[in-house]
Design a protein around this motif. Structure first.
Motif, PDB file in Angstrom:
ATOM      1  N   SER A  22      29.299 -56.265  22.500  1.00  0.00           N
ATOM      2  CA  SER A  22      29.292 -55.726  23.861  1.00  0.00           C
ATOM      3  C   SER A  22      30.652 -55.296  24.397  1.00  0.00           C
ATOM      4  O   SER A  22      31.671 -55.917  24.100  1.00  0.00           O
ATOM      5  CB  SER A  22      28.730 -56.774  24.819  1.00  0.00           C
ATOM      6  N   ASP A  23      30.631 -54.269  25.238  1.00  0.00           N
ATOM      7  CA  ASP A  23      31.811 -53.908  26.031  1.00  0.00           C
ATOM      8  C   ASP A  23      31.768 -54.692  27.340  1.00  0.00           C
ATOM      9  O   ASP A  23      32.742 -55.290  27.752  1.00  0.00           O
ATOM     10  CB  ASP A  23      31.802 -52.410  26.326  1.00  0.00           C
ATOM     11  N   GLN A  24      30.594 -54.658  27.993  1.00  0.00           N
ATOM     12  CA  GLN A  24      30.376 -55.404  29.226  1.00  0.00           C
ATOM     13  C   GLN A  24      29.264 -56.415  28.971  1.00  0.00           C
ATOM     14  O   GLN A  24      28.404 -56.173  28.117  1.00  0.00           O
ATOM     15  CB  GLN A  24      29.924 -54.457  30.354  1.00  0.00           C
TER      16      GLN A  24
ATOM     17  N   SER B 227      28.660 -46.874  25.646  1.00  0.00           N
ATOM     18  CA  SER B 227      29.098 -48.278  25.636  1.00  0.00           C
ATOM     19  C   SER B 227      27.900 -49.202  25.427  1.00  0.00           C
ATOM     20  O   SER B 227      26.751 -48.771  25.392  1.00  0.00           O
ATOM     21  CB  SER B 227      29.780 -48.617  26.962  1.00  0.00           C
ATOM     22  N   THR B 228      28.213 -50.487  25.271  1.00  0.00           N
ATOM     23  CA  THR B 228      27.157 -51.490  25.102  1.00  0.00           C
ATOM     24  C   THR B 228      27.239 -52.517  26.221  1.00  0.00           C
ATOM     25  O   THR B 228      28.301 -53.103  26.446  1.00  0.00           O
ATOM     26  CB  THR B 228      27.309 -52.226  23.757  1.00  0.00           C
TER      27      THR B 228
ATOM     28  N   GLU C 256      35.390 -59.220  27.017  1.00  0.00           N
ATOM     29  CA  GLU C 256      36.683 -59.887  26.794  1.00  0.00           C
ATOM     30  C   GLU C 256      36.944 -60.904  27.914  1.00  0.00           C
ATOM     31  O   GLU C 256      37.285 -62.063  27.654  1.00  0.00           O
ATOM     32  CB  GLU C 256      37.768 -58.795  26.732  1.00  0.00           C
TER      33      GLU C 256
ATOM     34  N   GLU D  48      29.033 -61.168  21.991  1.00  0.00           N
ATOM     35  CA  GLU D  48      30.481 -60.930  22.076  1.00  0.00           C
ATOM     36  C   GLU D  48      30.897 -59.838  21.094  1.00  0.00           C
ATOM     37  O   GLU D  48      31.670 -58.939  21.422  1.00  0.00           O
ATOM     38  CB  GLU D  48      31.256 -62.213  21.770  1.00  0.00           C
TER      39      GLU D  48
ATOM     40  N   THR E  17      24.262 -45.264  23.666  1.00  0.00           N
ATOM     41  CA  THR E  17      24.490 -46.296  24.670  1.00  0.00           C
ATOM     42  C   THR E  17      23.485 -47.410  24.399  1.00  0.00           C
ATOM     43  O   THR E  17      22.308 -47.132  24.177  1.00  0.00           O
ATOM     44  CB  THR E  17      24.256 -45.686  26.067  1.00  0.00           C
TER      45      THR E  17
ATOM     46  N   SER F 291      33.775 -57.515  31.729  1.00  0.00           N
ATOM     47  CA  SER F 291      33.968 -57.106  30.338  1.00  0.00           C
ATOM     48  C   SER F 291      33.696 -58.311  29.440  1.00  0.00           C
ATOM     49  O   SER F 291      33.869 -59.469  29.856  1.00  0.00           O
ATOM     50  CB  SER F 291      35.400 -56.623  30.127  1.00  0.00           C
TER      51      SER F 291
ATOM     52  N   LYS G 287      26.581 -50.486  15.184  1.00  0.00           N
ATOM     53  CA  LYS G 287      27.901 -50.011  15.649  1.00  0.00           C
ATOM     54  C   LYS G 287      28.224 -48.639  15.059  1.00  0.00           C
ATOM     55  O   LYS G 287      28.739 -47.759  15.754  1.00  0.00           O
ATOM     56  CB  LYS G 287      28.981 -51.019  15.258  1.00  0.00           C
TER      57      LYS G 287
ATOM     58  N   GLU H  52      28.698 -45.010  17.105  1.00  0.00           N
ATOM     59  CA  GLU H  52      29.857 -44.127  17.013  1.00  0.00           C
ATOM     60  C   GLU H  52      29.438 -42.712  16.610  1.00  0.00           C
ATOM     61  O   GLU H  52      29.855 -41.732  17.219  1.00  0.00           O
ATOM     62  CB  GLU H  52      30.826 -44.705  15.983  1.00  0.00           C
TER      63      GLU H  52
END
Ligand SMILES: Nc1ncnc2c1ncn2[C@@H]1O[C@H](COP(=O)(O)OP(=O)(O)OP(=O)(O)O)[C@@H](O)[C@H]1O
Ligand SMILES: [Mg+2]
Length: 332
Positions: free
Chosen positions: A227-229, A49-50, A245, A224, A212, A243, A203, A207
Protein backbone atom coordinates in the motif's frame (compact mmCIF):
# COMPACT_ATOMS: atom_id res chain seq x y z
CA UNK A 1 -22.11 10.61 13.18
CA UNK A 2 -18.45 11.65 13.23
CA UNK A 3 -17.28 14.14 10.69
CA UNK A 4 -15.09 12.43 8.15
CA UNK A 5 -12.53 13.94 5.92
CA UNK A 6 -10.75 12.13 3.17
CA UNK A 7 -7.01 11.88 2.84
CA UNK A 8 -4.93 13.20 0.01
CA UNK A 9 -5.94 15.75 -2.53
CA UNK A 10 -8.70 15.37 -5.06
CA UNK A 11 -6.40 16.23 -7.95
CA UNK A 12 -5.50 13.01 -9.74
CA UNK A 13 -7.98 11.01 -7.66
CA UNK A 14 -9.49 8.10 -9.55
CA UNK A 15 -11.81 7.03 -6.75
CA UNK A 16 -13.39 9.30 -4.18
CA UNK A 17 -15.76 8.03 -1.56
CA UNK A 18 -17.60 10.49 0.63
CA UNK A 19 -19.51 9.68 3.80
CA UNK A 20 -20.55 6.31 2.47
CA UNK A 21 -23.04 4.31 4.52
CA UNK A 22 -24.53 0.86 4.13
CA UNK A 23 -26.76 -0.96 6.63
CA UNK A 24 -28.39 -4.38 6.39
CA UNK A 25 -31.74 -5.35 7.78
CA UNK A 26 -31.47 -8.65 9.66
CA UNK A 27 -34.08 -10.85 11.34
CA UNK A 28 -33.77 -11.17 15.12
CA UNK A 29 -36.46 -13.61 16.14
CA UNK A 30 -39.71 -11.90 15.27
CA UNK A 31 -38.37 -8.42 14.80
CA UNK A 32 -35.98 -6.90 12.30
CA UNK A 33 -32.89 -4.95 13.27
CA UNK A 34 -30.37 -2.84 11.40
CA UNK A 35 -26.71 -3.78 11.11
CA UNK A 36 -24.71 -0.72 10.23
CA UNK A 37 -21.84 -2.29 8.26
CA UNK A 38 -20.29 0.91 6.86
CA UNK A 39 -20.90 4.39 8.23
CA UNK A 40 -19.54 7.77 7.20
CA UNK A 41 -16.56 6.36 5.30
CA UNK A 42 -14.59 8.82 3.16
CA UNK A 43 -11.56 7.87 1.08
CA UNK A 44 -9.54 9.25 -1.80
CA UNK A 45 -7.49 6.96 -4.02
CA UNK A 46 -5.12 8.69 -6.46
CA UNK A 47 -4.76 7.06 -9.87
CA UNK A 48 -1.91 4.55 -10.02
CA UNK A 49 -1.72 4.11 -6.23
CA UNK A 50 -2.80 1.45 -3.76
CA UNK A 51 -5.07 2.07 -0.80
CA UNK A 52 -4.85 -0.71 1.78
CA UNK A 53 -7.83 -1.38 4.03
CA UNK A 54 -7.28 -3.26 7.27
CA UNK A 55 -9.38 -4.17 10.27
CA UNK A 56 -10.75 -7.18 12.10
CA UNK A 57 -13.31 -9.56 10.69
CA UNK A 58 -16.74 -7.94 10.48
CA UNK A 59 -15.51 -4.33 10.45
CA UNK A 60 -17.09 -3.72 7.03
CA UNK A 61 -14.22 -4.13 4.54
CA UNK A 62 -16.07 -6.35 2.09
CA UNK A 63 -19.26 -4.35 2.37
CA UNK A 64 -17.32 -1.19 1.55
CA UNK A 65 -15.74 -2.97 -1.44
CA UNK A 66 -19.11 -4.13 -2.73
CA UNK A 67 -20.65 -0.68 -2.40
CA UNK A 68 -17.72 0.83 -4.29
CA UNK A 69 -18.18 -1.75 -7.06
CA UNK A 70 -21.93 -1.09 -7.18
CA UNK A 71 -22.78 -4.66 -6.09
CA UNK A 72 -24.68 -3.10 -3.15
CA UNK A 73 -26.45 0.24 -3.36
CA UNK A 74 -25.21 2.76 -0.80
CA UNK A 75 -27.75 4.05 1.71
CA UNK A 76 -25.99 7.37 1.90
CA UNK A 77 -22.92 9.17 0.64
CA UNK A 78 -21.33 9.52 -2.73
CA UNK A 79 -18.84 7.72 -4.94
CA UNK A 80 -16.97 9.58 -7.67
CA UNK A 81 -14.97 7.76 -10.31
CA UNK A 82 -12.55 9.86 -12.29
CA UNK A 83 -14.39 12.94 -11.06
CA UNK A 84 -17.86 11.75 -12.12
CA UNK A 85 -20.46 11.02 -9.41
CA UNK A 86 -21.91 7.52 -9.79
CA UNK A 87 -25.65 7.00 -9.49
CA UNK A 88 -26.55 5.34 -6.14
CA UNK A 89 -29.35 3.14 -7.40
CA UNK A 90 -29.50 3.32 -11.17
CA UNK A 91 -27.23 1.15 -13.29
CA UNK A 92 -23.77 2.50 -13.78
CA UNK A 93 -22.56 3.47 -17.24
CA UNK A 94 -21.00 0.50 -19.05
CA UNK A 95 -17.62 2.19 -19.30
CA UNK A 96 -17.49 2.61 -15.51
CA UNK A 97 -18.55 -1.01 -14.91
CA UNK A 98 -15.70 -2.16 -17.15
CA UNK A 99 -13.19 0.12 -15.51
CA UNK A 100 -13.86 -1.09 -11.95
CA UNK A 101 -13.09 -4.77 -11.38
CA UNK A 102 -12.87 -6.99 -8.32
CA UNK A 103 -10.81 -10.02 -7.34
CA UNK A 104 -12.15 -12.11 -4.47
CA UNK A 105 -10.52 -14.31 -1.88
CA UNK A 106 -11.47 -17.77 -3.02
CA UNK A 107 -9.79 -18.43 -6.36
CA UNK A 108 -11.80 -21.61 -6.93
CA UNK A 109 -15.37 -20.58 -6.30
CA UNK A 110 -14.93 -17.44 -8.40
CA UNK A 111 -14.51 -19.63 -11.49
CA UNK A 112 -17.21 -21.72 -13.15
CA UNK A 113 -15.90 -25.33 -12.85
CA UNK A 114 -17.60 -26.31 -16.12
CA UNK A 115 -16.14 -23.49 -18.18
CA UNK A 116 -12.62 -23.56 -19.60
CA UNK A 117 -10.28 -20.81 -18.46
CA UNK A 118 -10.58 -19.19 -21.89
CA UNK A 119 -14.37 -19.21 -21.70
CA UNK A 120 -14.32 -17.77 -18.18
CA UNK A 121 -12.11 -14.89 -19.24
CA UNK A 122 -14.07 -14.36 -22.46
CA UNK A 123 -17.52 -14.33 -20.84
CA UNK A 124 -17.54 -10.74 -19.54
CA UNK A 125 -16.00 -9.60 -22.83
CA UNK A 126 -18.82 -11.22 -24.81
CA UNK A 127 -21.36 -9.57 -22.50
CA UNK A 128 -19.76 -6.24 -23.37
CA UNK A 129 -20.27 -7.03 -27.06
CA UNK A 130 -16.60 -7.35 -27.97
CA UNK A 131 -15.93 -9.24 -31.24
CA UNK A 132 -14.58 -12.83 -31.43
CA UNK A 133 -11.13 -12.04 -32.81
CA UNK A 134 -10.55 -9.27 -30.31
CA UNK A 135 -11.65 -11.61 -27.50
CA UNK A 136 -9.19 -14.32 -28.62
CA UNK A 137 -6.34 -11.80 -28.72
CA UNK A 138 -7.22 -10.36 -25.33
CA UNK A 139 -7.55 -13.77 -23.64
CA UNK A 140 -4.05 -14.81 -24.82
CA UNK A 141 -2.58 -11.44 -23.87
CA UNK A 142 -3.99 -11.37 -20.33
CA UNK A 143 -2.98 -14.98 -19.67
CA UNK A 144 0.56 -14.05 -20.64
CA UNK A 145 0.33 -10.87 -18.56
CA UNK A 146 -0.37 -12.96 -15.46
CA UNK A 147 2.45 -15.39 -16.21
CA UNK A 148 0.43 -18.23 -17.74
CA UNK A 149 0.98 -19.61 -21.23
CA UNK A 150 -1.85 -18.87 -23.67
CA UNK A 151 -2.48 -22.66 -23.82
CA UNK A 152 -4.03 -22.42 -20.38
CA UNK A 153 -7.14 -21.07 -22.12
CA UNK A 154 -8.08 -24.70 -22.78
CA UNK A 155 -7.66 -25.85 -19.18
CA UNK A 156 -10.44 -26.23 -16.59
CA UNK A 157 -10.24 -24.77 -13.05
CA UNK A 158 -9.68 -28.19 -11.38
CA UNK A 159 -6.55 -28.67 -13.50
CA UNK A 160 -4.89 -25.60 -11.95
CA UNK A 161 -3.21 -24.92 -8.61
CA UNK A 162 -4.64 -22.31 -6.23
CA UNK A 163 -2.01 -19.78 -7.30
CA UNK A 164 -2.71 -20.40 -10.99
CA UNK A 165 -6.45 -20.03 -10.41
CA UNK A 166 -5.88 -16.69 -8.71
CA UNK A 167 -3.76 -15.66 -11.70
CA UNK A 168 -6.73 -16.54 -13.91
CA UNK A 169 -9.04 -14.40 -11.76
CA UNK A 170 -6.64 -11.51 -12.12
CA UNK A 171 -6.48 -12.14 -15.88
CA UNK A 172 -10.27 -12.07 -16.05
CA UNK A 173 -10.36 -8.72 -14.25
CA UNK A 174 -7.61 -7.38 -16.52
CA UNK A 175 -9.34 -8.46 -19.72
CA UNK A 176 -11.81 -5.61 -19.42
CA UNK A 177 -8.90 -3.16 -19.29
CA UNK A 178 -9.89 -1.71 -15.92
CA UNK A 179 -8.40 1.31 -14.20
CA UNK A 180 -9.37 0.26 -10.68
CA UNK A 181 -9.18 -3.23 -9.18
CA UNK A 182 -10.59 -3.94 -5.74
CA UNK A 183 -8.78 -6.92 -4.26
CA UNK A 184 -10.69 -8.39 -1.32
CA UNK A 185 -8.40 -10.78 0.57
CA UNK A 186 -7.10 -11.78 -2.86
CA UNK A 187 -4.04 -13.63 -1.54
CA UNK A 188 -5.36 -14.76 1.85
CA UNK A 189 -6.15 -18.32 0.77
CA UNK A 190 -2.69 -18.91 -0.73
CA UNK A 191 0.53 -20.32 0.74
CA UNK A 192 3.10 -17.71 1.77
CA UNK A 193 5.45 -18.38 -1.18
CA UNK A 194 2.61 -18.27 -3.71
CA UNK A 195 1.27 -15.15 -2.00
CA UNK A 196 4.58 -13.40 -2.60
CA UNK A 197 4.49 -14.31 -6.31
CA UNK A 198 0.95 -12.98 -6.71
CA UNK A 199 1.76 -9.78 -4.82
CA UNK A 200 4.75 -9.16 -7.07
CA UNK A 201 2.63 -9.90 -10.11
CA UNK A 202 0.07 -7.34 -8.91
CA UNK A 203 2.81 -4.76 -8.45
CA UNK A 204 4.20 -5.43 -11.95
CA UNK A 205 0.73 -5.16 -13.50
CA UNK A 206 0.12 -1.93 -11.61
CA UNK A 207 3.25 -0.43 -13.08
CA UNK A 208 2.62 -1.69 -16.61
CA UNK A 209 -1.02 -0.62 -16.81
CA UNK A 210 -1.00 2.26 -14.30
CA UNK A 211 -3.64 0.43 -12.27
CA UNK A 212 -5.21 1.72 -9.08
CA UNK A 213 -5.83 -0.80 -6.32
CA UNK A 214 -8.01 -0.96 -3.25
CA UNK A 215 -6.28 -3.77 -1.39
CA UNK A 216 -8.21 -5.37 1.45
CA UNK A 217 -6.50 -7.76 3.80
CA UNK A 218 -6.39 -8.77 7.44
CA UNK A 219 -2.66 -9.45 6.99
CA UNK A 220 -0.84 -6.30 8.04
CA UNK A 221 2.50 -7.41 6.60
CA UNK A 222 0.94 -7.84 3.18
CA UNK A 223 -0.86 -4.49 3.40
CA UNK A 224 2.38 -2.73 4.31
CA UNK A 225 4.12 -4.29 1.33
CA UNK A 226 1.39 -3.34 -1.13
CA UNK A 227 0.00 0.00 0.00
CA UNK A 228 0.79 3.67 -0.51
CA UNK A 229 -2.02 4.76 1.82
CA UNK A 230 -3.81 2.72 4.45
CA UNK A 231 -7.23 3.11 6.05
CA UNK A 232 -7.84 1.27 9.33
CA UNK A 233 -11.47 0.30 9.88
CA UNK A 234 -13.24 -0.50 13.12
CA UNK A 235 -16.92 -1.40 13.33
CA UNK A 236 -17.89 0.29 10.08
CA UNK A 237 -15.79 3.44 10.55
CA UNK A 238 -12.39 4.54 9.32
CA UNK A 239 -10.47 5.28 12.53
CA UNK A 240 -7.12 6.20 11.00
CA UNK A 241 -5.86 6.92 7.50
CA UNK A 242 -2.44 8.01 6.35
CA UNK A 243 0.53 6.84 4.32
CA UNK A 244 1.55 3.22 4.91
CA UNK A 245 4.94 4.51 5.98
CA UNK A 246 3.43 6.74 8.72
CA UNK A 247 1.02 4.09 9.94
CA UNK A 248 3.67 1.42 10.37
CA UNK A 249 6.18 3.85 11.87
CA UNK A 250 3.84 5.61 14.27
CA UNK A 251 0.22 4.52 14.45
CA UNK A 252 -1.83 7.11 16.36
CA UNK A 253 -5.13 5.38 17.06
CA UNK A 254 -5.07 2.95 20.02
CA UNK A 255 -6.78 0.38 17.79
CA UNK A 256 -4.11 0.66 15.08
CA UNK A 257 -1.43 0.50 17.76
CA UNK A 258 -2.89 -2.73 19.13
CA UNK A 259 -3.26 -4.24 15.65
CA UNK A 260 0.32 -3.42 14.72
CA UNK A 261 1.75 -4.55 18.05
CA UNK A 262 0.43 -8.02 17.37
CA UNK A 263 1.93 -8.48 13.87
CA UNK A 264 4.10 -11.59 13.94
CA UNK A 265 7.60 -10.44 13.03
CA UNK A 266 9.30 -12.09 10.06
CA UNK A 267 12.51 -11.99 12.11
CA UNK A 268 12.50 -15.15 14.30
CA UNK A 269 14.51 -13.45 17.08
CA UNK A 270 11.80 -10.83 17.41
CA UNK A 271 8.86 -13.15 17.01
CA UNK A 272 6.15 -12.44 19.54
CA UNK A 273 4.33 -15.01 21.60
CA UNK A 274 0.76 -15.73 20.61
CA UNK A 275 -1.29 -12.86 21.93
CA UNK A 276 -4.74 -11.58 21.11
CA UNK A 277 -4.83 -9.03 18.31
CA UNK A 278 -6.84 -6.66 20.47
CA UNK A 279 -8.13 -7.67 23.88
CA UNK A 280 -11.86 -8.07 24.33
CA UNK A 281 -14.58 -8.85 21.84
CA UNK A 282 -15.64 -6.59 19.02
CA UNK A 283 -19.06 -5.19 20.10
CA UNK A 284 -22.08 -6.29 18.10
CA UNK A 285 -22.75 -4.01 15.13
CA UNK A 286 -26.43 -4.38 16.07
CA UNK A 287 -25.76 -2.46 19.24
CA UNK A 288 -22.58 -0.40 18.82
CA UNK A 289 -21.20 1.57 21.79
CA UNK A 290 -22.17 5.24 22.11
CA UNK A 291 -19.53 7.85 21.33
CA UNK A 292 -16.31 6.25 20.14
CA UNK A 293 -16.97 2.73 18.91
CA UNK A 294 -13.60 1.52 20.16
CA UNK A 295 -14.02 2.78 23.72
CA UNK A 296 -15.11 -0.58 25.18
CA UNK A 297 -11.70 -2.05 24.27
CA UNK A 298 -9.53 1.02 24.56
CA UNK A 299 -6.83 1.11 27.26
CA UNK A 300 -6.94 4.93 27.27
CA UNK A 301 -10.71 5.42 27.53
CA UNK A 302 -11.88 8.77 28.98
CA UNK A 303 -15.31 10.14 29.97
CA UNK A 304 -15.72 12.03 26.71
CA UNK A 305 -15.33 8.80 24.71
CA UNK A 306 -18.79 7.50 25.64
CA UNK A 307 -20.36 10.93 25.18
CA UNK A 308 -19.12 12.05 21.78
CA UNK A 309 -18.00 10.27 18.64
CA UNK A 310 -14.53 11.58 17.78
CA UNK A 311 -14.19 13.26 14.39
CA UNK A 312 -11.77 11.84 11.85
CA UNK A 313 -9.43 14.80 11.66
CA UNK A 314 -5.87 15.62 10.73
CA UNK A 315 -3.62 15.01 13.75
CA UNK A 316 -0.44 15.39 11.75
CA UNK A 317 0.16 16.38 8.16
CA UNK A 318 -1.96 14.06 5.93
CA UNK A 319 -2.48 11.75 8.91
CA UNK A 320 -6.10 11.47 9.96
CA UNK A 321 -7.20 9.89 13.18
CA UNK A 322 -10.54 9.60 14.91
CA UNK A 323 -9.65 9.64 18.62
CA UNK A 324 -10.23 12.10 21.46
CA UNK A 325 -6.61 11.64 22.55
CA UNK A 326 -5.44 13.29 19.36
CA UNK A 327 -8.04 15.84 18.40
CA UNK A 328 -9.96 18.43 20.27
CA UNK A 329 -12.42 18.61 17.35
CA UNK A 330 -15.96 17.67 18.35
CA UNK A 331 -17.90 14.96 16.54
CA UNK A 332 -20.49 16.28 14.11
N1 LIG B 1 -25.65 -9.46 3.33
C1 LIG B 1 -25.58 -9.16 4.63
N2 LIG B 1 -26.67 -9.20 5.43
C2 LIG B 1 -26.60 -8.87 6.73
N3 LIG B 1 -25.48 -8.48 7.35
C3 LIG B 1 -24.36 -8.42 6.63
C4 LIG B 1 -24.32 -8.76 5.23
N4 LIG B 1 -23.07 -8.61 4.77
C5 LIG B 1 -22.34 -8.20 5.83
N5 LIG B 1 -23.10 -8.08 6.95
C6 LIG B 1 -22.66 -7.63 8.28
O1 LIG B 1 -21.96 -6.42 8.11
C7 LIG B 1 -20.80 -6.37 8.91
C8 LIG B 1 -19.56 -6.18 8.04
O2 LIG B 1 -19.37 -7.35 7.26
P1 LIG B 1 -18.21 -7.46 6.16
O3 LIG B 1 -18.37 -8.76 5.47
O4 LIG B 1 -18.23 -6.23 5.34
O5 LIG B 1 -16.91 -7.50 7.08
P2 LIG B 1 -15.39 -7.76 6.69
O6 LIG B 1 -14.60 -6.67 7.33
O7 LIG B 1 -15.25 -7.96 5.24
O8 LIG B 1 -15.08 -9.13 7.48
P3 LIG B 1 -14.07 -10.33 7.07
O9 LIG B 1 -12.68 -9.85 7.42
O10 LIG B 1 -14.50 -11.46 7.96
O11 LIG B 1 -14.24 -10.63 5.61
C9 LIG B 1 -20.80 -7.67 9.71
O12 LIG B 1 -21.38 -7.42 10.96
C10 LIG B 1 -21.66 -8.59 8.89
O13 LIG B 1 -22.29 -9.53 9.71
MG1 LIG C 1 -14.61 -9.58 4.05
Amino acid sequence: MPTTTAIGTDAGALLEVERLAKAFSVKLGLRRAKVSAVEGVSLVVPEGSTLGIVGESGCGKSTLARVILGLYAADDGQIRFDGTPLPARKRRPRKVVEQMQMVFQDPYSALNPRASIGESIAFPLRVQGIGKDEIRTRVSKVLEDVGLHANYAGYYPHQLSGGQRQRVNIARALALQPRLIVLDEAVSALDKSIQAQILNLLKDLQETYHLTYVFISHDLNVVEYMSDQVAVMYLGHVVESCSAEALYREPLHPYSQALLASIPSLDPTKRKLEEPVVSGEMPSPLNPPSGCRFRTRCPFVMDICSEQPPALAEAEHAHLVSCHLHTSTQGG
